[in-house]
Design a protein around this motif. Sequence first.
Motif, PDB file in Angstrom:
ATOM      1  N   GLY A 109       0.761  -1.330  -0.054  1.00 34.99           N
ATOM      2  CA  GLY A 109      -0.119   0.008   0.091  1.00 34.99           C
ATOM      3  C   GLY A 109       0.880   1.236   0.013  1.00 34.99           C
ATOM      4  O   GLY A 109       2.240   1.232   0.067  1.00 34.99           O
ATOM      5  N   SER A 110       0.228   2.376   0.042  1.00 30.21           N
ATOM      6  CA  SER A 110       0.917   3.468  -0.204  1.00 30.21           C
ATOM      7  C   SER A 110       0.093   4.866   0.507  1.00 30.21           C
ATOM      8  O   SER A 110      -0.911   4.759   0.924  1.00 30.21           O
ATOM      9  N   CYS A 111       0.702   6.034   0.859  1.00 32.40           N
ATOM     10  CA  CYS A 111       0.205   7.107   1.188  1.00 32.40           C
ATOM     11  C   CYS A 111      -0.363   6.897   2.753  1.00 32.40           C
ATOM     12  O   CYS A 111      -1.492   6.665   2.857  1.00 32.40           O
ATOM     13  N   ARG A 112       0.519   7.426   3.728  1.00 37.41           N
ATOM     14  CA  ARG A 112      -0.095   7.253   4.906  1.00 37.41           C
ATOM     15  C   ARG A 112       0.276   8.469   5.687  1.00 37.41           C
ATOM     16  O   ARG A 112       1.684   8.674   5.850  1.00 37.41           O
ATOM     17  N   THR A 113      -0.763   9.445   6.178  1.00 36.74           N
ATOM     18  CA  THR A 113      -0.559  10.444   7.006  1.00 36.74           C
ATOM     19  C   THR A 113      -0.340   9.965   8.399  1.00 36.74           C
ATOM     20  O   THR A 113      -0.687   8.967   8.779  1.00 36.74           O
ATOM     21  N   SER A 114       0.328  10.775   9.107  1.00 36.07           N
ATOM     22  CA  SER A 114       0.626  10.436  10.575  1.00 36.07           C
ATOM     23  C   SER A 114      -0.051  11.423  11.681  1.00 36.07           C
ATOM     24  O   SER A 114       0.439  12.400  11.828  1.00 36.07           O
ATOM     25  N   VAL A 115      -1.087  11.288  11.762  1.00 38.11           N
ATOM     26  CA  VAL A 115      -1.989  12.090  12.600  1.00 38.11           C
ATOM     27  C   VAL A 115      -2.484  11.198  13.827  1.00 38.11           C
ATOM     28  O   VAL A 115      -2.690  10.116  13.728  1.00 38.11           O
ATOM     29  N   PRO A 116      -3.179  11.801  15.035  1.00 37.91           N
ATOM     30  CA  PRO A 116      -3.690  11.149  16.001  1.00 37.91           C
ATOM     31  C   PRO A 116      -4.697  10.049  15.482  1.00 37.91           C
ATOM     32  O   PRO A 116      -5.531  10.258  14.628  1.00 37.91           O
ATOM     33  N   HIS A 117      -4.845   9.051  16.370  1.00 37.91           N
ATOM     34  CA  HIS A 117      -5.841   8.185  15.976  1.00 37.91           C
ATOM     35  C   HIS A 117      -7.242   8.399  16.968  1.00 37.91           C
ATOM     36  O   HIS A 117      -7.687   7.514  17.582  1.00 37.91           O
ATOM     37  N   SER A 163       3.152  18.328   3.499  1.00 41.62           N
ATOM     38  CA  SER A 163       1.658  18.618   4.186  1.00 41.62           C
ATOM     39  C   SER A 163       2.039  18.068   5.452  1.00 41.62           C
ATOM     40  O   SER A 163       1.760  17.024   5.663  1.00 41.62           O
ATOM     41  N   THR A 164       2.149  19.021   6.374  1.00 43.31           N
ATOM     42  CA  THR A 164       2.571  18.578   7.993  1.00 43.31           C
ATOM     43  C   THR A 164       1.507  18.770   8.774  1.00 43.31           C
ATOM     44  O   THR A 164       0.462  19.193   8.671  1.00 43.31           O
ATOM     45  N   SER A 165       1.443  17.781   9.754  1.00 45.38           N
ATOM     46  CA  SER A 165       0.433  17.833  10.820  1.00 45.38           C
ATOM     47  C   SER A 165       0.728  18.777  11.805  1.00 45.38           C
ATOM     48  O   SER A 165       1.513  19.400  11.924  1.00 45.38           O
ATOM     49  N   ALA A 166      -0.409  18.824  12.738  1.00 39.49           N
ATOM     50  CA  ALA A 166      -0.154  19.957  13.798  1.00 39.49           C
ATOM     51  C   ALA A 166       0.866  19.729  14.609  1.00 39.49           C
ATOM     52  O   ALA A 166       1.772  20.515  15.082  1.00 39.49           O
TER      53      ALA A 166
END
Length: 548
Positions: A109-117, A163-166
């Motif tokens: 797979g591809s494309c994984r953003t890292s933000v809270p769950h 495109s960065t997370s908080a």
Amino acid sequence: MAGPLRLGPVLRHVDDRSAAVWVETDRAATVTVRLEDHPTGRTEWHRPTFAVHDHHYALVEVTDLTPGWRTAYQVLVDEEVCWPEPGTPFPPSTLSTTTGDGAVRMAFGSCRTSVPHDALHHLTHGVDALRTFALEVADGGTGPMGRRPDLLLLLGDQVYADSTSAAMREFIASRRDLDEEPGPELADFEEYAHLYGLAWGEPALRWLLSWLPSLMIFDDHDVRDDWNTSAEWREQMEATSWWHGRIVAALGSYWVYQHLGNLSPGSRARDPLWQELLRRERDADGREVDLTAAVDAFAGEVDADPTTYRWSYTHPLGGSHLVVLDSRAARDLTPGSRSMLDGPEMAWADEQLTGGHDHLVVATSLPFLLPRGLHHLESWNEALVDGRWGRWSAVVGERLRQGLDLEHWGAFSESFDRVAAMVDEVADGRRGQAPSSVVFLSGDVHHSYVTEVERTTGSRILQLVCSPIRNPLPRAMRALVSGMSHVARPLGRLLAASAKCPTRGGRGTGWPVPGSTTTWPCSRSTTGTCVRPGWPAACWAGRTTARG
Ligand SMILES: [Fe+2]
């Protein structure tokens, strides 16, 4: 991430005799991988850390292993057992060598953003399919494949540097002014190290990566959206104050975090930067080597001249064979003769795409086969950019190319034709015994589909796309793209014909594709589509609900 183990262990290249265990520590140290048991009696392998920009890494090569052996393992930093972590809710991490033949079950797979769950981010970013899978396996399940996979292939956009997370912006703001370039985008190695910590530090994912061998290749967002779409794009980037620092940090950190572990022990031994590390370690008398200057110089050089280094690699899949193509850094962007793979890379691909395997699996972050209409649209745009209708058309074409992401294989049509011809020859048994299938695996496009080349002879040629792991298209975009696949086909054919694009589809060969079956996520929080059991490669669907 308390304790001296900052990140990892990440289990990387594994074959029948060896396994690579990658870690990041918070200090200079000796890292030990200790197996619970092993038939030869040897159970410990050691490596000193090396430093890059004040971060500390080790890749422990566990060698001389017994084929088909599975055992639990620990990681020690100096003398302290750091993995498994005390009180962990997860099962022991195991290390399994392959048997060298037989079927391999691979998730990709591809494309994984890292933000809270949490509920809010599930709404905005979807559920993390990889983490959900980890939680299911930790609970004793097998996931949608019905059996644990043997291998995980991550096909790009493992991290988002643009495109960065908080959380990432908060870290950046603690170091520099967000109003100055490059603003909330990443600027240097330190910020990449933090980004990888956010991406791979989540406990369930960390556990998954500790026992499931993973292979990776970058796509644009690991560096920046549309990375290397055109020579003009590169000129625009190089005119900024921050690009050089960014690309040096991106490629340097990619080598450390992702690429080094892709390699077999033999390939790693031939890697010039790894060789430099080993050479300096021999003179270091057990002290940690600081590789910062060498990594930065290497990254700058390979960006300036991509022909000096190869990010592509191969990997054995039992009786099948995996070829992972770099479809980003190795581009030739010369207007009028652009190519997805530059000369040396194309020659290398030509050598690797052969028969004699059960299946030939070709991984390219960008889908080789797009829906036919989109493919022709990109070929038409390529002609436009190359000035088929004069200078104004080139200007408009470039705007469209960058604005609409018209940069897949269809937008590099000559290289598409060359690789398609190679694959035709493989499937027809003209490059050794024909495999049962040739399968392209890709990501990037934020939706999943399976499509097949219409052929009357030879082996099947398929394209499987599994994207995103966590970063769905907005609902409105899904409807647009879905509708476009109907409109784009006749439109793309018309436009391509008007530009006299030499598309393979025009030769009645069934290329690029006779049609495509696009499988959309059944909810915004799932991803994936399953292919028939028994294939060497299968992507898996994420669950519709988050757990844990
Ligand atoms: Fe991408």
